[in-house]
Write a protein that holds these residues in place. Structure first.
Motif, PDB file in Angstrom:
ATOM      1  N   LYS A 178       0.859  -1.187   0.000  1.00 39.22           N
ATOM      2  CA  LYS A 178       0.000   0.000   0.000  1.00 39.22           C
ATOM      3  C   LYS A 178       0.891   1.232   0.000  1.00 39.22           C
ATOM      4  O   LYS A 178       1.640   1.462   0.938  1.00 39.22           O
ATOM      5  N   ASN A 179       0.786   2.000  -1.072  1.00 44.69           N
ATOM      6  CA  ASN A 179       1.596   3.197  -1.176  1.00 44.69           C
ATOM      7  C   ASN A 179       0.963   4.128  -2.197  1.00 44.69           C
ATOM      8  O   ASN A 179       0.492   3.670  -3.241  1.00 44.69           O
ATOM      9  N   ASN A 180       0.960   5.406  -1.930  1.00 41.30           N
ATOM     10  CA  ASN A 180       0.389   6.379  -2.861  1.00 41.30           C
ATOM     11  C   ASN A 180       1.424   6.919  -3.842  1.00 41.30           C
ATOM     12  O   ASN A 180       1.076   7.593  -4.792  1.00 41.30           O
ATOM     13  N   ASP A 181       2.687   6.657  -3.583  1.00 40.80           N
ATOM     14  CA  ASP A 181       3.754   7.171  -4.433  1.00 40.80           C
ATOM     15  C   ASP A 181       4.336   6.048  -5.279  1.00 40.80           C
ATOM     16  O   ASP A 181       4.090   4.868  -5.040  1.00 40.80           O
ATOM     17  N   LEU A 182       5.123   6.437  -6.242  1.00 46.14           N
ATOM     18  CA  LEU A 182       5.842   5.471  -7.062  1.00 46.14           C
ATOM     19  C   LEU A 182       6.783   4.674  -6.172  1.00 46.14           C
ATOM     20  O   LEU A 182       7.508   5.249  -5.358  1.00 46.14           O
TER      21      LEU A 182
END
Length: 161
Positions: A99-103
């Motif tokens: 789970k990550n919103n960034d590259l």
């Protein structure tokens, strides 16, 4: 359990590697897992083999389920991310869910075991192989069709046509 190497699967080369023109990496699974775990300690991380079957468990009314997204994923992650049709069972795929919103830049240092180039890999790119063999400190092989299967050939033995 017999170890199945994806680099020796003809269908994988034709489907994912532009008819044997591309390449694939072999990874040290435990090292890759450790690097991921250490690089993303506070992120949601699931990992497991993909389940291949004919009867997929479908989510019923997923929009009506009013729970936080992380709880929803924890509850349904297998049906969302870890299943494929039985026709792909020869892939022996293993997936990581982060789970990550960034590259995300995968921490591959020490995780690569080898590089395999397809039987139709262009000779124009052969000079790069020596550079990458030294830079990545891994062996590089070309896959040679043999008796409905493949044999690997170390890149220094490639015949440049």
């Amino acid at each position: 359990n017999k170890v199945i190497y994806a680099y020796n699967q003809p269908r994988m080369w034709s489907h994912y590697s532009d008819n044997h023109k591309g390449f694939c990496f072999e990874f040290n699974e435990s090292r890759l897992f450790e690097n991921l775990k250490n690089s993303f300690p506070n992120l949601f991380l699931k990992h497991e083999k993909v389940n291949y079957n004919t009867n997929f468990s479908r989510l019923e009314n997923p929009v009506e389920e009013k729970i936080p997204i992380e709880d929803f994923i924890n509850k349904h992650y297998k049906s969302l991310f870890f299943q494929k049709n039985i026709n792909w069972r020869d892939e022996h795929e293993y997936r990581f869910l982060i789970k990550n919103n960034d590259l995300v830049e995968f921490p591959l240092k020490g995780c690569l075991k080898a590089l395999y180039v397809g039987a139709e890999f262009s000779n124009a790119y052969l000079p790069l192989l020596e550079f990458y063999e030294k830079k990545l400190e891994i062996p590089i092989y070309r896959m040679i069709p043999f008796d409905l299967n493949f044999e690997k050939e170390y890149y220094n033995n490639f015949a440049i046509v």
